[in-house]
Scaffold this active site. Structure first.
Site, PDB file in Angstrom:
ATOM      1  N   ASP A 202       0.823  -1.209   0.000  1.00  0.00           N
ATOM      2  CA  ASP A 202       0.000   0.000   0.000  1.00  0.00           C
ATOM      3  C   ASP A 202       0.860   1.264   0.000  1.00  0.00           C
ATOM      4  OD1 ASP A 202      -2.312   1.484   0.090  1.00  0.00           O
ATOM      5  OD2 ASP A 202      -2.586   1.296   2.258  1.00  0.00           O
TER       6      ASP A 202
ATOM      7  N   ASN B 280       1.476   3.475  -2.864  1.00  0.00           N
ATOM      8  CA  ASN B 280       2.126   3.954  -4.097  1.00  0.00           C
ATOM      9  C   ASN B 280       1.693   5.381  -4.438  1.00  0.00           C
ATOM     10  OD1 ASN B 280       3.101   1.380  -4.275  1.00  0.00           O
ATOM     11  ND2 ASN B 280       1.830   0.755  -6.006  1.00  0.00           N
TER      12      ASN B 280
ATOM     13  N   TRP C  65       3.075   7.991  -1.965  1.00  0.00           N
ATOM     14  CA  TRP C  65       4.519   8.144  -2.200  1.00  0.00           C
ATOM     15  C   TRP C  65       4.753   9.122  -3.353  1.00  0.00           C
ATOM     16  CZ3 TRP C  65       7.724   7.354  -6.394  1.00  0.00           C
ATOM     17  CH2 TRP C  65       9.103   7.257  -6.137  1.00  0.00           C
TER      18      TRP C  65
ATOM     19  N   HIS D 260       3.291   3.617  -8.845  1.00  0.00           N
ATOM     20  CA  HIS D 260       3.028   2.226  -9.224  1.00  0.00           C
ATOM     21  C   HIS D 260       4.254   1.601  -9.897  1.00  0.00           C
ATOM     22  CE1 HIS D 260      -0.994   2.618  -7.886  1.00  0.00           C
ATOM     23  NE2 HIS D 260      -1.430   3.362  -8.873  1.00  0.00           N
TER      24      HIS D 260
ATOM     25  N   GLU E  91     -11.975  -4.223  -5.893  1.00  0.00           N
ATOM     26  CA  GLU E  91     -12.403  -2.828  -5.687  1.00  0.00           C
ATOM     27  C   GLU E  91     -11.571  -1.856  -6.529  1.00  0.00           C
ATOM     28  OE1 GLU E  91     -11.703  -4.982  -3.164  1.00  0.00           O
ATOM     29  OE2 GLU E  91     -13.737  -5.322  -2.400  1.00  0.00           O
TER      30      GLU E  91
ATOM     31  N   TRP F 138     -10.949  -1.878  -9.549  1.00  0.00           N
ATOM     32  CA  TRP F 138     -11.547  -1.594 -10.862  1.00  0.00           C
ATOM     33  C   TRP F 138     -12.293  -0.267 -10.859  1.00  0.00           C
ATOM     34  CZ3 TRP F 138      -9.677  -4.189 -14.726  1.00  0.00           C
ATOM     35  CH2 TRP F 138      -9.350  -5.541 -14.600  1.00  0.00           C
TER      36      TRP F 138
ATOM     37  N   LEU G 270      10.413 -21.075  -4.439  1.00  0.00           N
ATOM     38  CA  LEU G 270       9.322 -20.234  -3.921  1.00  0.00           C
ATOM     39  C   LEU G 270       8.072 -20.353  -4.805  1.00  0.00           C
ATOM     40  CD1 LEU G 270       8.549 -17.588  -2.121  1.00  0.00           C
ATOM     41  CD2 LEU G 270       9.251 -16.320  -4.149  1.00  0.00           C
TER      42      LEU G 270
ATOM     43  N   ARG H 119       1.742  -5.193   5.994  1.00  0.00           N
ATOM     44  CA  ARG H 119       1.031  -4.128   5.279  1.00  0.00           C
ATOM     45  C   ARG H 119       1.862  -2.863   5.394  1.00  0.00           C
ATOM     46  NH1 ARG H 119      -5.129  -2.609   4.201  1.00  0.00           N
ATOM     47  NH2 ARG H 119      -4.629  -0.734   3.029  1.00  0.00           N
TER      48      ARG H 119
ATOM     49  N   LEU I 116      -7.588  -4.911   6.658  1.00  0.00           N
ATOM     50  CA  LEU I 116      -7.321  -6.101   5.848  1.00  0.00           C
ATOM     51  C   LEU I 116      -7.755  -5.901   4.393  1.00  0.00           C
ATOM     52  CD1 LEU I 116      -8.199  -9.076   8.219  1.00  0.00           C
ATOM     53  CD2 LEU I 116      -5.955  -8.175   7.633  1.00  0.00           C
ATOM     54  N   SER I 117      -8.619  -4.917   4.157  1.00  0.00           N
ATOM     55  CA  SER I 117      -9.024  -4.573   2.786  1.00  0.00           C
ATOM     56  C   SER I 117      -9.456  -5.782   1.946  1.00  0.00           C
ATOM     57  CB  SER I 117      -7.897  -3.814   2.074  1.00  0.00           C
ATOM     58  OG  SER I 117      -7.579  -2.655   2.790  1.00  0.00           O
TER      59      SER I 117
ATOM     60  N   GLU J 158       0.306 -13.686  12.020  1.00  0.00           N
ATOM     61  CA  GLU J 158       0.922 -12.550  12.715  1.00  0.00           C
ATOM     62  C   GLU J 158       0.935 -11.355  11.755  1.00  0.00           C
ATOM     63  OE1 GLU J 158       1.894 -12.429  15.877  1.00  0.00           O
ATOM     64  OE2 GLU J 158       1.256 -14.504  16.127  1.00  0.00           O
TER      65      GLU J 158
HETATM   66  C1  FPP Z   1      -1.295   0.401  -3.641  1.00  0.00           C
HETATM   67  O1  FPP Z   1      -1.046   1.745  -3.691  1.00  0.00           O
HETATM   68  C2  FPP Z   1      -1.127  -0.347  -4.904  1.00  0.00           C
HETATM   69  C3  FPP Z   1      -2.136  -0.820  -5.706  1.00  0.00           C
HETATM   70  C4  FPP Z   1      -3.530  -0.585  -5.424  1.00  0.00           C
HETATM   71  C5  FPP Z   1      -1.982  -1.653  -6.915  1.00  0.00           C
HETATM   72  C6  FPP Z   1      -0.741  -1.654  -7.686  1.00  0.00           C
HETATM   73  C7  FPP Z   1       0.366  -2.420  -7.115  1.00  0.00           C
HETATM   74  C8  FPP Z   1       1.575  -2.376  -7.642  1.00  0.00           C
HETATM   75  C9  FPP Z   1       1.850  -1.542  -8.839  1.00  0.00           C
HETATM   76  C10 FPP Z   1       2.665  -3.143  -7.030  1.00  0.00           C
HETATM   77  C11 FPP Z   1       3.018  -4.437  -7.644  1.00  0.00           C
HETATM   78  C12 FPP Z   1       2.395  -4.891  -8.884  1.00  0.00           C
HETATM   79  C13 FPP Z   1       2.639  -6.077  -9.465  1.00  0.00           C
HETATM   80  C14 FPP Z   1       2.043  -6.368 -10.780  1.00  0.00           C
HETATM   81  C15 FPP Z   1       3.478  -7.133  -8.859  1.00  0.00           C
HETATM   82  P1  FPP Z   1      -2.229   2.779  -3.725  1.00  0.00           P
HETATM   83  O2  FPP Z   1      -2.437   3.222  -5.126  1.00  0.00           O
HETATM   84  O3  FPP Z   1      -3.437   2.203  -3.060  1.00  0.00           O
HETATM   85  O4  FPP Z   1      -1.636   3.930  -2.861  1.00  0.00           O
HETATM   86  P2  FPP Z   1      -2.410   5.045  -2.015  1.00  0.00           P
HETATM   87  O5  FPP Z   1      -3.241   4.322  -0.978  1.00  0.00           O
HETATM   88  O6  FPP Z   1      -1.314   5.843  -1.423  1.00  0.00           O
HETATM   89  O7  FPP Z   1      -3.243   5.834  -2.985  1.00  0.00           O
END
Ligand code: FPP
Length: 246
Positions: free
Chosen positions: A15, A17, A20, A32, A62, A64, A126, A183, A190-191, A202
């Site tokens: 979470d 991106n 940031w 992203h 969600e 989408w 893995l 997280r 937990l979304s 844990e």
């Molecule tokens: C969370 O940040 C990220 C996402 C909802 C989806 C995208 C995830 C990635 C790009 C990472 C890895 C992807 C792959 C394909 C392995 P957010 O957009 O919810 O951030 P915010 O809560 O700060 O807006």
């Protein structure tokens, strides 16, 4: 850390991106893009450490409903990720799987994912599970439907329904429940992620955005996990006995 203290299965809600990127006055896309880089590194780190299962929450059902251009950017990113990463995954003996609704995804991505399953199914390192178009509630509803159909056909009676049957009807069937959930970005939610499977997991919440998450943060979370006293709802002495006697 001794091998037996390592989590067998790590699940991550990646979470932050967007935040940031906002803090750096960059478009959300850049967050992203960086996020994908971190997931590559963390997958490699898990493989190196000998972790057996890694589940990454990459795209929720969600998600989408986000802005159209963000969704299409994320799909493009996913498509490129699969092109580059699946080769690497196979080369490094990683088994690739996904959970979520494959059919919701664009057709070209579905094809790449299916090819990834086929190519890597015999690998023994893995196991990487990507959660894509994933909703835990939907997964539980699907499991209930599967079991209800078996009851209706007279294969089982409703009295016979048990926890194992539910677990076996989920998309994670055959995979041990996560030992550790990480997280990022300091949110305590937990979304709609692995609600059944996280019952005794844990949880480690890190106050860092996903694009800033490093191998050292992973090691720190594993260390925290290693020092936790997992009781699975039982008393201390009982757990010691169960662990000693199998
Ligand atoms: C969370 O940040 C990220 C996402 C909802 C989806 C995208 C995830 C990635 C790009 C990472 C890895 C992807 C792959 C394909 C392995 P957010 O957009 O919810 O951030 P915010 O809560 O700060 O807006």
């Amino acid at each position: 850390m001794p091998k037996e203290r390592l989590p067998r299965h790590i699940a991550i809600i990646m979470d932050g991106n967007g935040r940031w990127a906002n803090e750096r006055h960059l478009p959300r896309h850049e967050g992203h893009r960086q996020g994908v880089e971190r997931s590559r590194e963390i997958m490699r780190a898990c493989a190196d450490l000998g972790i057996q299962f890694l589940t990454l929450y990459a795209f929720s059902k969600e998600n989408w409903s986000r802005a159209k251009d963000e969704v299409s950017f994320l799909m493009k990113l996913l498509s490129n990720y699969l092109d580059v990463e699946l080769r690497e995954i196979h080369k490094t003996n990683i088994r690739f799987r996904m959970i979520g609704r494959l059919n919701d995804l664009p057709v070209d991505i579905q094809k790449k994912i299916r090819k990834g399953f086929e190519q890597t199914k015999e690998n023994t390192g893995l196991t990487l599970l990507l959660a894509l178009s994933y909703s835990s509630r939907e997964e539980i509803v699907d499991a209930v439907k599967t079991i209800a159909t078996e009851v209706k056909r007279g294969i089982i009676s409703s009295d016979e329904i048990n926890e194992k049957m539910v677990s076996d009807s989920l998309s994670t069937s055959g995979i041990p429940d996560p030992d550790l959930l990480i997280r990022t970005s300091g949110e305590f939610r937990l979304s709609n992620f692995l609600l059944w499977q996280l019952s005794y997991t844990e949880i480690c919440i890190l106050d860092k955005y996903w694009p800033d998450f490093t191998r050292n943060d992973l090691l720190q979370a594993i260390e925290i996990y290693g020092n936790r006293d997992r009781r699975f709802g039982r008393a201390n002495e009982l757990v010691a006995k169960v662990e000693t006697h199998g």
